[in-house]
Write a protein that holds these residues in place. Structure first.
Motif: not given
Lengths: 259, 527
Positions: A3-9, A154-164, A186-194
């Motif tokens: 399903n993952f077609v392209k590279n975001r980063l 709320a700012l609708n970012p492309d990627i959300v990063l989580f620091d622990e 799933k709902r936002f289809g966002m890229t997440m880095i955790y």
């Protein structure tokens, strides 16, 4: 995975050192669009430094970061369309839940009405509708972390990063937050880095896991693939043995309960 | 990112430049005033050696007495179950609202040649000299030591004592092995700061020293009265020594900060005999603190004590006719300006040293707390030598500047403590949300630290109202503040006027403190 077609980063040759110590050593990896990628490693492995460089709070010594084909290595944090959620929430303590979420929108010039509507929706999505006008200190740790997530979304970012983000929470809250986080993604289809040091968390959440050791990448693959073929002894002991021992102790407990 | 970095660098550079001009260069200009001939002259004079002896003996005696009394008082407040604690702990810090010279003047008004008690008991009035200096210095320094000791005692943990009890360790050993090691660092640092505070103050020995001249008085006489800046600089450099030692002792004692976390507070002892002793002790100390203030009130409002005890406003009127109202306005103006300017600079410094990474922060921090090690009279002479001939000399601004620096360290540390406790990621979150640093400071940080800001304003204000040290070198030519009039009126035998001035400063400070207390209560209610 198809399903993952392209590279975001695309991260190339990223290095960072301070006080004569190499914290990141020529790190190379890609993050795919819409995936949930965990960065897993013990403290001091460079995972938080990597995260801070990705969002632009820190500058790398060498290397490039490309987002959607654009070089953002030197872009300021607010021009990367990325959000970050910290371990200790970093909420604005003097503002209500609603104000926390709408504050940045107002600074960005959204009208009061518009900002409020978005903020209200976000607070509702993270399940804090009845706490809209409370102050952060009146909320539990899990609730505060939800506010922090809503503020970022709320700012609708492309990627959300989580620091622990869950290490300050109790075990039960962590379990329910995991499920919610998955749903949000799933709902936002966002890229997440955790970023996490918790093997269980990484395996429960991720599409792919990047195992780090001493500033380098040991293995980057799906949880299944890492289980099937750990890249080296470090991955085997840090990741698989830890998980195995947890499974063992749970099994022992279950057996005792039966007996 | 580029732009952010440059604005940050501009801020850092300007703070650095400010501190270099306001602290480093003046001190250097004083030190370069020292010549070999001058050294020879000062060191060989009999005046000098006796001043050294006097300073050390009065300083040590007063320090030991002050620390002992302060420790006992703090022990009563924190370890004995007593009523009226709230009243006593306020009374114990009341002397902090009076200029040092007023303490000595209070003693003179009670026990001096024509003092109230002297006349009442028909004594000879022999308070002048060694014991006068010691008594004044104890009054002056007691609150400082009391605050240090009561806060360290308050945050002592009960758990080690419970563990000791379980292990069957006797009380005496508990005291030697748990209590003393816990208090050691605070006692050492209190010893140095109180000793430094006492020997660098000239107000008390000047007023009550009689024939006993201390180093600080000698410096004042040389530099202010005789305009001998060479000798003044040499003594100033010597007075810098204990201050610098105190500074390094504090610096090498960083864990001096009390426990950040107390698992179990110590319960005050409920023992009748101890309580009685505590009441007697606290009452005696309170009486000693209140007696000078009472004597000021009697002197100001009675026509002629003890001959004519009728109420009068005559002395106030007379004092105002001598220009006291103008000096009061000067003092108020100075204090407000110092409060605003000092708080601003201290906030910026504290922000830079806590919330921006890098080596610069550490250097700035060290530089910021250095101002604590410089005695006011040294700062005053340094400013006189460095700024003489510049446009700021002789204006109100040099006084504002010198006081802001003189009282800089404590408010800076208050704000630093507060900022350090705030979430370190606020600015980072702001950046990721596209909210700049200034917005975060204004909308998130300042609302959160406003109470500390008020405390800083009050600290600068109160201290500027009272200070006589640095300002005595710079005013005149700059407009004179009120506190300098105490000495002048006393020298002219205008005792009632000197008492009135002391009271005005005292009540102005009380007023500000009460307002602060109301603000604190109001914001606590708001929470």
């Amino acid at each position: 995975m198809d399903n993952f077609v392209k590279n975001r980063l695309e991260i190339r040759n990223l290095s960072k050192g301070y006080d004569g110590k190499e914290v990141l050593q020529r790190v190379d990896f890609d993050v795919k669009d819409g995936e949930f990628l965990s960065i897993l490693g013990p403290s001091g492995c460079g995972k938080t430094t990597l995260l801070r460089i990705l969002i632009g709070l820190m500058e790398a010594d060498t290397g490039t970061i490309t987002k959607d084909g654009k070089d953002i290595t030197k872009a300021p944090p607010d021009q990367r369309s990325m959000g970050i959620v910290f371990q200790n929430y970093a909420l604005f303590e003097n503002m209500t839940v609603l104000r926390n979420v709408e504050y940045a929108l107002r600074i960005h010039g959204k009208s009061k009405k518009e900002a409020r509507a978005i903020a209200q929706e976000m607070v509702e999505i993270v399940g804090l509708k009845e706490h809209l006008n409370k102050m952060p200190r009146q909320l539990s740790g899990g609730q505060q972390q939800r506010v922090a997530i809503a503020r970022t979304l709320a700012l609708n970012p492309d990627i959300v990063l989580f620091d622990e983000p869950m290490s300050a929470l109790d075990a039960l809250t962590r379990m329910s937050m995991r499920a919610e986080l998955k749903q949000l993604q799933k709902r936002f289809g966002m890229t997440m880095i955790y970023v996490t040091h918790d093997q269980e968390e990484a395996f429960a959440l991720s599409d792919r896991i990047m195992v780090m050791e001493k500033g380098g990448i040991s293995q980057l693959d799906t949880p299944e693939a890492i289980c099937a073929a750990p890249a080296n002894d470090y991955v085997r002991s840090f990741v698989l043995d830890t998980l195995q021992s947890k499974i063992d102790s749970l099994r022992r407990f279950a057996d005792e309960q039966k007996a | 990112m580029k732009k952010l970095f440059s604005s940050r660098h501009i801020l850092q550079a300007s703070i650095c430049a400010f501190l270099i001009f306001a602290v480093l260069l003046p001190i250097i200009s004083m030190l370069t005033q020292i010549t070999g001939d001058g050294l020879n002259e000062v060191f060989t004079s009999p005046q000098f050696s006796s001043a050294v002896v006097n300073s050390v003996t009065t300083g040590l005696t007063a320090t030991v007495i002050s620390l002992t009394l302060a420790m006992l008082a703090a022990w009563c407040m924190e370890r004995i179950s007593m009523k009226l604690k709230a009243i006593f702990s306020v009374l114990f810090i009341v002397p902090m609202l009076l200029p040092s010279i007023s303490h000595a003047f209070g003693l003179v008004s009670l026990l001096g040649t024509n003092g109230l008690i002297t006349n009442l008991l028909g004594m000879s009035g022999g308070i002048y000299g060694f014991w006068g200096i010691v008594a004044g210095a104890v009054l002056y320094s007691f609150p400082v030591a009391f605050l240090m000791f009561s806060s360290i005692l308050r945050y002592e943990d009960a758990l080690p004592y419970e563990a000791a009890k379980v292990l069957g360790i006797p009380g005496k050993r508990q005291f030697l092995d748990i209590t003393l090691p816990y208090l050691k660092k605070t006692i050492i640092s209190a010893f140095f700061s109180v000793f430094t505070m006492i020997i660098t103050d000239y107000g008390i020995p000047l007023m009550i020293g009689g024939k006993v001249t201390t180093l600080s008085v000698l410096m004042y006489n040389k530099a202010v009265a005789m305009i001998d800046y060479d000798a003044g600089s040499i003594i100033g450099a010597i007075l810098l020594v204990p201050a610098v030692i105190a500074f390094f002792v504090d610096l090498l004692n960083p864990e001096n900060a009390q426990n950040s976390f107390v698992s179990k507070p110590i319960e005050p002892a409920k023992k009748r005999s101890l309580e009685v002793l505590g009441y007697v002790f606290c009452a005696v100390v309170s009486l000693c603190i209140l007696a000078p203030i009472a004597s000021f009130l009697i002197m100001v409002f009675e026509t002629k004590y003890p001959i004519d005890p009728t109420f009068t406003l005559y002395h106030i009127e007379k004092t105002i006719n001598r220009g006291a109202d103008g000096y009061l306005l000067n003092s108020l103006l100075y204090s407000v300006l110092v409060a605003v300017f000092g708080t601003l600079v201290a906030f910026v410094c504290a922000y830079l040293t806590t919330r921006m990474q890098g080596r610069f922060g550490k250097v700035l921090h060290l530089f910021s707390i250095t101002s604590m090690a410089i005695p006011g009279i040294v700062l005053g002479l340094s400013y006189l030598l460095f700024f003489n001939g510049t446009p700021i000399y002789g204006t109100i601004w040099i006084i504002v500047l010198v006081n802001s620096i003189h009282f800089f360290a404590s408010p800076y540390l208050m704000m630093r403590n507060t900022l350090e406790k705030m979430n370190p990621n606020l600015e980072a979150v702001g950046q990721s949300l596209g909210v700049g640093r200034l917005h975060i400071i204004w909308d998130v940080i300042l609302p959160k630290v406003k109470l500390t800001v008020f405390e800083m304003l009050v600290y600068f204000f109160v201290n500027s109202m009272m200070t006589i040290s640095a300002v005595s070198f710079l005013a005149p030519p700059a407009p004179k503040p009120l506190a300098l009039m105490i000495n002048q009126f006393e020298a002219q035998r205008l005792m009632e006027s000197a008492a009135f001035v002391s009271l005005v400063i005292f009540f102005a400070n009380i007023l500000v403190k009460v307002v602060m207390q109301l603000i604190r209560k109001f914001s606590a209610d708001e929470e």
